[in-house]
Design an enzyme around this catalytic site. Structure first.
Site, short mmCIF file in Angstrom:
data_model
loop_
_atom_site.label_atom_id
_atom_site.label_comp_id
_atom_site.label_asym_id
_atom_site.label_seq_id
_atom_site.Cartn_x
_atom_site.Cartn_y
_atom_site.Cartn_z
N LEU A 59 0.86 -1.18 0.00
CA LEU A 59 0.00 0.00 0.00
C LEU A 59 0.90 1.23 0.00
O LEU A 59 1.98 1.20 0.60
CB LEU A 59 -0.91 0.04 1.24
CG LEU A 59 -2.01 -1.01 1.37
CD1 LEU A 59 -2.75 -0.82 2.69
CD2 LEU A 59 -2.98 -0.96 0.20
N ASP A 60 0.45 2.30 -0.64
CA ASP A 60 1.19 3.55 -0.59
C ASP A 60 1.32 4.03 0.85
O ASP A 60 0.49 3.72 1.71
CB ASP A 60 0.47 4.63 -1.40
CG ASP A 60 0.46 4.35 -2.89
OD1 ASP A 60 1.28 3.53 -3.35
OD2 ASP A 60 -0.38 4.94 -3.59
N LYS A 61 2.34 4.83 1.09
CA LYS A 61 2.60 5.36 2.43
C LYS A 61 1.35 6.01 3.02
O LYS A 61 1.01 5.78 4.19
CB LYS A 61 3.75 6.37 2.37
CG LYS A 61 4.04 7.07 3.68
CD LYS A 61 5.15 8.10 3.53
CE LYS A 61 5.37 8.86 4.83
NZ LYS A 61 6.46 9.88 4.70
#
Length: 227
Positions: A59-61
């Protein structure tokens, strides 16, 4: 983050897999500039195993919610195959700018990674990889819309790039929705709400639903969500 915080975020656990609620703002692995990341703390999620669990996807930050980890090599291979074959059913909640004209649809835009002087981004390009996202309008306050997004492919930044290409960038998206940050205090309003994985052939899919993060609650309530 302390081990107790991480353990409290486990949504599902069995002998092969873990599903946790990743907090927004935490990278899942080390970035080029360093900094805190989830892999620094995974020993807290061994639960009796000799080795740390490992990421089955990413998942993106700034994206919160359901994140899947494998507890051993065989499980990682099985989970990786499910994601690669598009068999992981993922549901995201996204807050986007504006009111959508339709109440549901499909974003079918091929995406290609482009390097820029200020960094990279995914752009719609006929020569890019096929990328498809189903979406449905769940609510609207006249200024922002609450969308349910189901990516049928797993491209990097897919939902973010698709929503921007549709003319409704995500609130707080510094890459694809510049100028929207002030609407959410520079917080990306994207949440991995639910995931289902057919990990065991003779059993129902394993699944988990992540609670709504605090930074999205007021926006969702304004669009009709009832806690």
């Amino acid at each position: 983050m302390i081990p107790e915080d991480l353990v409290s975020r486990v949504l599902y656990r069995d002998a092969a897999a873990l599903i946790m609620d990743k907090p927004a703002g935490l990278m899942v692995h080390a970035g080029p500039s360093g900094g805190e990341h989830l892999q620094m703390y995974l020993s807290a999620l061994r639960f009796g195993e000799r080795r740390d669990p490992e990421l089955a996807h990413r998942l993106d930050k700034e994206t919160s919610g359901c994140l899947v980890l494998g507890r051993h090599k065989k499980a990682l291979a099985q989970l990786g195959a499910l994601f690669a074959q598009g068999l992981a059913a993922k549901t995201y909640w996204a807050m986007v700018v504006g009111r959508t004209r339709d109440t549901e649809g499909v974003m079918d835009f091929p995406l290609k990674k482009r390097e820029r002087s200020h960094g990279w981004r995914m752009e719609v390009d006929r020569s890019g990889q096929a990328s498809t996202t189903q979406w449905r309008l769940l609510g609207c306050d006249g200024r922002l819309s609450w969308l349910e997004c189901k990516p049928l492919t797993g491209r990097t930044h897919q939902i973010r790039a698709h929503c921007a290409a549709m003319g409704h960038p995500l609130v707080g998206d510094a890459i694809y929705g510049r100028g929207t940050g002030t609407l959410a205090g520079d917080r990306l309003l994207l949440h991995s709400r639910h995931i289902e994985l057919p990990l065991y052939p003779a059993k129902p899919p394993i699944s988990a639903t992540a609670p709504v993060p605090e930074h999205m609650r007021d926006y969702l309530v304004a669009c009709g969500w009832a806690d």
